[in-house]
Motif scaffolding. Structure first.
Motif, mmCIF file in Angstrom:
data_model
loop_
_atom_site.group_PDB
_atom_site.id
_atom_site.type_symbol
_atom_site.label_atom_id
_atom_site.label_comp_id
_atom_site.label_asym_id
_atom_site.label_seq_id
_atom_site.Cartn_x
_atom_site.Cartn_y
_atom_site.Cartn_z
ATOM 1 N N SER A 1 0.675 -1.127 0.165
ATOM 2 C CA SER A 1 -0.635 0.295 -0.218
ATOM 3 C C SER A 1 0.728 1.370 -0.278
ATOM 4 N N VAL A 2 1.994 1.468 0.832
ATOM 5 C CA VAL A 2 3.283 1.949 0.869
ATOM 6 C C VAL A 2 3.397 2.333 -0.682
ATOM 7 N N LEU A 3 3.940 1.346 -1.630
ATOM 8 C CA LEU A 3 5.224 1.480 -2.069
ATOM 9 C C LEU A 3 4.050 1.318 -3.591
ATOM 10 N N ALA A 4 2.988 0.573 -3.535
ATOM 11 C CA ALA A 4 2.143 0.403 -4.867
ATOM 12 C C ALA A 4 1.243 1.757 -5.526
ATOM 13 N N THR A 5 1.680 1.740 -6.532
ATOM 14 C CA THR A 5 1.420 3.195 -7.940
ATOM 15 C C THR A 5 -0.169 3.415 -7.597
ATOM 16 N N ARG A 6 -1.109 4.381 -7.526
ATOM 17 C CA ARG A 6 -2.159 4.568 -7.500
ATOM 18 C C ARG A 6 -3.017 5.222 -8.174
ATOM 19 N N MET A 7 -3.922 4.747 -8.912
ATOM 20 C CA MET A 7 -4.501 4.831 -10.300
ATOM 21 C C MET A 7 -5.964 5.266 -10.033
ATOM 22 N N GLU A 8 -6.181 6.650 -10.683
ATOM 23 C CA GLU A 8 -7.361 6.531 -10.057
ATOM 24 C C GLU A 8 -7.972 7.354 -11.397
ATOM 25 N N VAL A 9 -9.228 6.638 -11.858
ATOM 26 C CA VAL A 9 -10.034 6.273 -13.610
ATOM 27 C C VAL A 9 -11.695 7.446 -13.182
ATOM 28 N N ARG A 10 -12.022 8.012 -13.524
ATOM 29 C CA ARG A 10 -12.532 9.005 -14.394
ATOM 30 C C ARG A 10 -13.335 8.505 -15.324
ATOM 31 N N LEU A 11 -14.133 8.326 -15.627
ATOM 32 C CA LEU A 11 -15.151 8.115 -16.991
ATOM 33 C C LEU A 11 -15.636 9.139 -17.267
ATOM 34 N N GLN A 12 -15.944 9.638 -18.871
ATOM 35 C CA GLN A 12 -17.734 10.265 -19.022
ATOM 36 C C GLN A 12 -18.803 8.610 -19.209
ATOM 37 N N PRO A 13 -19.580 9.257 -18.561
ATOM 38 C CA PRO A 13 -20.524 8.328 -18.923
ATOM 39 C C PRO A 13 -20.781 7.797 -20.146
ATOM 40 N N GLY A 14 -20.959 6.513 -20.206
ATOM 41 C CA GLY A 14 -21.168 5.849 -21.230
ATOM 42 C C GLY A 14 -19.504 5.064 -21.593
ATOM 43 N N GLN A 15 -19.063 5.831 -20.876
ATOM 44 C CA GLN A 15 -17.147 5.295 -21.529
ATOM 45 C C GLN A 15 -16.474 4.408 -20.750
ATOM 46 N N ARG A 16 -15.837 3.738 -21.113
ATOM 47 C CA ARG A 16 -15.121 1.992 -20.577
ATOM 48 C C ARG A 16 -13.856 2.482 -21.028
ATOM 49 N N VAL A 17 -12.735 1.526 -19.756
ATOM 50 C CA VAL A 17 -11.286 1.061 -20.026
ATOM 51 C C VAL A 17 -11.381 -0.240 -19.582
ATOM 52 N N TYR A 18 -10.107 -1.315 -19.952
ATOM 53 C CA TYR A 18 -9.695 -1.887 -19.765
ATOM 54 C C TYR A 18 -8.786 -2.278 -19.213
ATOM 55 N N LEU A 19 -8.546 -2.634 -18.048
ATOM 56 C CA LEU A 19 -7.544 -2.956 -16.869
ATOM 57 C C LEU A 19 -7.145 -4.081 -17.063
ATOM 58 N N ASN A 20 -5.750 -4.604 -17.512
ATOM 59 C CA ASN A 20 -5.638 -5.993 -17.824
ATOM 60 C C ASN A 20 -6.869 -7.016 -17.880
ATOM 61 N N GLY A 21 -7.558 -6.117 -18.849
ATOM 62 C CA GLY A 21 -8.953 -6.881 -19.215
ATOM 63 C C GLY A 21 -10.043 -6.254 -18.214
ATOM 64 N N GLU A 22 -9.507 -6.273 -17.397
ATOM 65 C CA GLU A 22 -11.007 -5.679 -16.386
ATOM 66 C C GLU A 22 -11.222 -4.882 -16.397
ATOM 67 N N ALA A 23 -12.882 -5.060 -17.204
ATOM 68 C CA ALA A 23 -13.322 -4.196 -17.228
ATOM 69 C C ALA A 23 -14.168 -2.333 -16.770
ATOM 70 N N LEU A 24 -13.584 -0.845 -16.626
ATOM 71 C CA LEU A 24 -13.169 0.164 -15.186
ATOM 72 C C LEU A 24 -14.981 0.842 -16.543
ATOM 73 N N GLU A 25 -15.638 2.075 -15.593
ATOM 74 C CA GLU A 25 -16.317 2.431 -15.808
ATOM 75 C C GLU A 25 -16.371 3.035 -14.590
ATOM 76 N N GLY A 26 -16.964 4.503 -14.582
ATOM 77 C CA GLY A 26 -16.895 5.757 -14.108
ATOM 78 C C GLY A 26 -15.944 6.015 -13.275
ATOM 79 N N GLU A 27 -15.250 6.005 -11.938
ATOM 80 C CA GLU A 27 -14.957 6.637 -11.290
ATOM 81 C C GLU A 27 -14.273 4.833 -10.450
ATOM 82 N N ALA A 28 -13.134 4.338 -10.591
ATOM 83 C CA ALA A 28 -12.544 3.338 -10.452
ATOM 84 C C ALA A 28 -11.068 3.336 -9.319
ATOM 85 N N VAL A 29 -10.576 3.136 -8.272
ATOM 86 C CA VAL A 29 -9.373 3.494 -7.338
ATOM 87 C C VAL A 29 -8.447 2.099 -7.269
#
Length: 909
Positions: free
Chosen positions: A421-449
């Motif tokens: 938790s101390v050394l890891a890279t923190r990634m925050e995602v805020r996407l527009q409605p209806g938009q998505r990205v894939y993190l290592n195959g995992e679909a992310l929508e809206g807000e995610a950390v």
């Protein structure tokens, strides 16, 4: 020198450490039986000082059969207020360490320092010998060697002279010794040094003088013999002429004939005496036969009279015994009746007691059966419960090591989570409605950390792919560690079939173990309870219950024979009163005693009846025998032929007695005649006169032959010139005697000069030995009152003088008894110790089983000597006879008791 402590280990019988400590400065009594280790401790002290630690001859110190032992000896002692600590190891791990106050020495330096301090030497090769021991060899007395003083003093002579201030060395090297040696040498040419007998020319002169004196004596003897033979010849001639003239053997022959005639007369008288004595012997035998015949008749008449008188007594005795038999028969009948009644009473009492006993046994059997039934019921319940517990499924116990590994894996994952938790890279995602990205195959929508630890790919549809590599090398190692922990955790969960994977995993494992432990404890408790109730199993309880019921049934059957049925039924409900049992027992005992008494009385009456019947039979048989014998004797005495023979025997006896008296008078007369003639003397006279005549005639003839020989000898001697030869020998003897007198005078002069020189030397020696004599006299007066011990110039005891001055008796020390020499040896050593102490030399006195040959009175005096010396020296007295030393007033130290680590001390009165 004060020995404070001795410690040995792996040394002969002391395999374990053994310590002899708390030694007092004065007298120390160390006792123990044979083989207890006393001599071993003395050997340890000698080895510690006398032997080199690197010596290869110390295997005798090892325990028997243990070649891997390393004998160790540790000593603590003091000298002149300085503490010394000596530690030595032999055979294996050899070493030597010495502490002198604050100074440390080791090896040969330490050993040489001790040799200079105590006054001894080391052997150049091999084990140490007595001639190296010096002062300790003088003061440390081995067992059985107290009387051997000469060699010990010689080995310590240099040190003793040093204690006397070196003056004896000056005496030995003085000019007087050279003069004394020259005088002794000159004297030795004429006299032997030891015995003072002639030697060399002096001895040859003596031999020559003896030779010429013997030759002269031989000539003198021959002259004397010649003169004696001349005188003897004259005497023999006179005696021979007288015998030729008188012929004395003829008169002796005539006296012999007279004695032989008288002896023949006596022989005829003796023959007549023998004939008369034979007749008297025959008549005496006939008289004895007649007297025996008459005596037999008289005894027969007396026997008849005794038999008649005895018949009256026999008849009265038979009547009396018959009355006794009848009385005994009546008493026996009464005793039989009483015995029958007592037996009936005893049997009735036995039946009553047996009835009561069976009643109690039946009641007890019923009670035990009830208890066995209750116990069987409990055992069956617990057996069923145990069977149910054994049928249950028991969780598998996880070993403590695996539980610990499981806990470690969970703890490691938690620590890794914190670090990540101390050394890891923190990634925050805020996407527009209806938009998505894939993190290592995992679909992310809206807000995610998300926390990124590994390489991550972000796929943006219509745009492309983003690759992120967070952190540095620490995250890679953390990831590898996480995988190890997760792999270990997965393996443990699969091995022990754990369901949970989260934080409750450890609780699940501990709960499983606790359940398994609780089930095992419950199962063990159930098994223990069942063993307490039925140690041999439920089947054994069932068997005992069945046996108890069978016994109760058998008792009830036996009781039914002795008791009514109502009593049997009542037996199962209540016991009879305890008082009834006591009363029945007492009645049974009394009945039994009455029966035994009646039986004894019956047996006594039967025995009395049997005795009376036997006495009656004996009395009647004796009566019949006496009646028959009386009739036989009466018939025998009434026989006419017997009476006629008795009268004839009386007449013949009178005639024989008269004849015997007549012959006795003839025998007495003949014996008086023979005795008066003295036949033994006549026989001796015949022998005497015959031998005397023979000797007289033989002497006459021998004298004649001697005259002829003597005349021939004298004629031969007269022609040899003995007188001239004697004069020549006398002249030569006189010359040799003058030379011998010169040698004798010179020898006496040299002897006198040597005596004067030695007397002067002895006076000087006595003056130098005065301090040692003072110490000797101090002890000597306690054992040998009015005695004085003289020393030679080498400080050896030489003579023991006893008595008042002027009447003293001198005895060589070596000629004294073993016990006296042993006592003087100890006294001398104590005096040497006093002398050494005054010179500042260390002294320690060791006595190993000394004075065992000393009588009680002398031993008491020697105890005073030891106590006196103990005021100035430390003494170690070893003894296997503690009873001899109980009055020393010092504590007894027991050696070798139980091989303990410390020497045991006992206080004796």
């Amino acid at each position: 020198m004060l020995l404070r402590e001795l410690r040995v280990e792996q040394l002969r019988q002391f395999r374990e450490p053994y310590v002899l400590d708390e030694l007092s400065p004065g007298l120390n009594l160390l006792t123990g039986p044979n083989e207890a280790g006393k001599s071993t401790l003395v050997r340890a002290i000698r080895a510690a000082f006398f032997e080199r630690h690197r010596s290869t001859t110390m295997q005798d110190l090892q325990p028997w059969g243990d070649s891997g032992a390393a004998p160790a000896i540790d000593l603590r002692f003091e000298h002149a207020g300085v503490p010394y600590v000596l530690s030595k190891r032999f055979v294996l791990r050899k070493r030597c360490d010495l502490s002198v106050g604050a100074q440390k020495l080791d090896g040969t330096d330490a050993e040489d320092h001790l040799a200079r301090l105590l006054g001894f030497d080391f052997a150049l090769k091999g084990a140490s010998k007595p001639d190296h021991w010096g002062i300790p060899g003088l003061l440390w007395i081995e067992q059985g060697c107290a009387q051997e003083l000469h060699a010990s003093v010689a080995h310590a002579a240099d040190h003793l002279r040093g204690a006397l201030g070196g003056q004896t060395d000056e005496l030995a090297s003085s000019l007087g010794d050279a003069v004394l040696e020259r005088v002794a040498a000159r004297r030795a040419e004429l006299l032997t040094p030891g015995t003072g007998k002639p030697a060399g020319a002096y001895r040859q002169a003596q031999a020559d003088e003896a030779e010429w004196r013997a030759a002269l004596a031989e000539i003198d003897g021959r002259l004397t013999t010649y003169q004696a033979q001349v005188d003897e010849l004259a005497a023999l001639r006179a005696e021979h002429q007288r015998d030729e003239r008188e012929q004395p053997w003829l008169a002796l022959r005539r006296r012999q004939e007279v004695a032989e005639t008288a002896l023949k007369d006596v022989a005829s008288w003796q023959a007549e005496l023998m004939r008369v004595e034979a007749q008297a012997q025959e008549l005496s035998q006939r008289r004895a036969l007649l007297q025996d015949q008459l005596e037999a008749n008289r005894r027969t008449e007396e026997a008849q009279e005794r038999r008649v008188a005895q018949l009256v007594t026999r008849r009265a005795r038979v009547s009396e015994v018959r009355e006794q038999v009848e009385a005994a028969r009546l008493r026996a009948q009464q005793a039989d009746v009483a015995l029958g009644a007592a037996r009936a009473a005893h049997q009735a009492a036995q039946r009553a007691a047996r009835r009561h006993e069976l009643h109690q046994q039946h009641t007890e059997a019923l009670r035990q059966s009830a208890e066995q039934q209750a116990l069987l019921d409990q055992a069956r319940d617990h057996a069923a419960r145990l069977q149910a517990l054994r049928a249950q499924t028991v969780p598998v116990v996880i070993p403590p090591a695996d539980v610990k590994a499981l806990s470690a894996a969970l703890d490691g994952l938690r620590d890794l989570a914190v670090q990540e938790s101390v050394l890891a890279t923190r990634m925050e995602v805020r996407l527009q409605p209806g938009q998505r990205v894939y993190l290592n195959g995992e679909a992310l929508e809206g807000e995610a950390v998300r926390s990124l630890l590994d390489d991550t790919e972000i796929d943006v549809p219509g745009v492309g792919t983003l690759r992120l590599r967070p952190g540095g090398r620490d995250l890679a190692s953390l990831a590898a560690t996480r995988r190890e922990h997760e792999t270990r955790l997965t393996d443990l969960c699969e091995r022990w079939q754990l369901q949970q994977r989260g934080p409750g995993l450890l609780d699940e494992a501990q709960a499983r173990n606790q359940a398994a432990v609780a089930h095992a404890a419950e199962l063990a408790q159930a098994e223990q309870t069942l063993r307490l109730l039925a140690p041999q199993g439920v089947e054994a309880l069932e068997g005992r219950l069945a046996a108890g019921r069978l016994r109760a049934q058998a008792l009830a059957t036996e009781l039914s024979v002795l008791s009514p049925a109502a009593q049997i039924e009542q037996a199962g409900h209540a016991d009879e009163p305890q008082a009834d049992a006591v009363v029945l027992a007492e009645q049974r005992r009394q009945a039994e005693a009455a029966e035994m008494q009646a039986l004894r009385e019956q047996q006594e009456t039967q025995l009395a009846l049997q005795t009376a019947r036997e006495a009656l039979a004996t009395a009647e048989a004796a009566l019949h025998h006496d009646e028959a014998e009386c009739q036989r004797l009466a018939a025998e005495l009434a026989d006419p032929q017997r009476q006629a023979a008795r009268e004839q025997a009386r007449r013949q006896l009178a005639e024989v007695v008269a004849q015997v008296d007549h012959l006795a008078r003839r025998v007495a007369t003949q014996r008086e005649r023979i005795d008066a003639a003295q036949p033994e003397a006549l026989q001796r006279d015949v022998t005497r006169f015959r031998q005397s005549a023979d000797l007289a005639l033989a002497r006459h003839r021998e004298r004649h032959e001697q005259l002829i020989r003597l005349e021939s000898t004298l004629q031969a001697e007269g022609t040899q010139g003995l007188a001239e030869h004697r004069a020549d020998l006398q002249a030569r003897l006189t010359q040799v005697q003058r030379r011998l007198a010169e040698y004798q005078l010179r020898a006496e002069a040299l002897t006198l000069l040597q005596q004067r020189l030695q007397a002067h030397r002895q006076a000087l020696t006595a003056r130098l030995q005065a301090p040692l004599q003072t110490h000797l006299q101090r002890y000597l007066r306690l054992v040998f009152p009015q005695a004085r011990l003289e020393l030679d110039e080498h400080l050896h005891p030489r003579l023991l003088a006893r008595g008042q001055p002027g009447t003293e008796e001198h005895a060589d020390v070596h000629a004294l008894s073993f016990g006296a020499r042993e006592q003087l040896g100890i006294i001398s050593r104590l005096a040497y110790a006093d002398l050494l102490r005054e010179a500042g030399r260390p002294t320690l006195i060791i006595l190993d089983d000394a004075l065992v040959h000393t009588d009680p009175a002398r031993l008491d005096a020697m105890k005073r000597v030891l106590l006196d010396a103990a005021e100035r020296h430390q003494i170690l007295l070893f003894s296997c006879h503690p009873e001899l030393w109980q009055d020393l007033g010092v504590p007894e130290r027991r050696i070798g008791r139980g091989r303990s680590a410390r020497c045991h001390t006992e206080s004796r009165p």
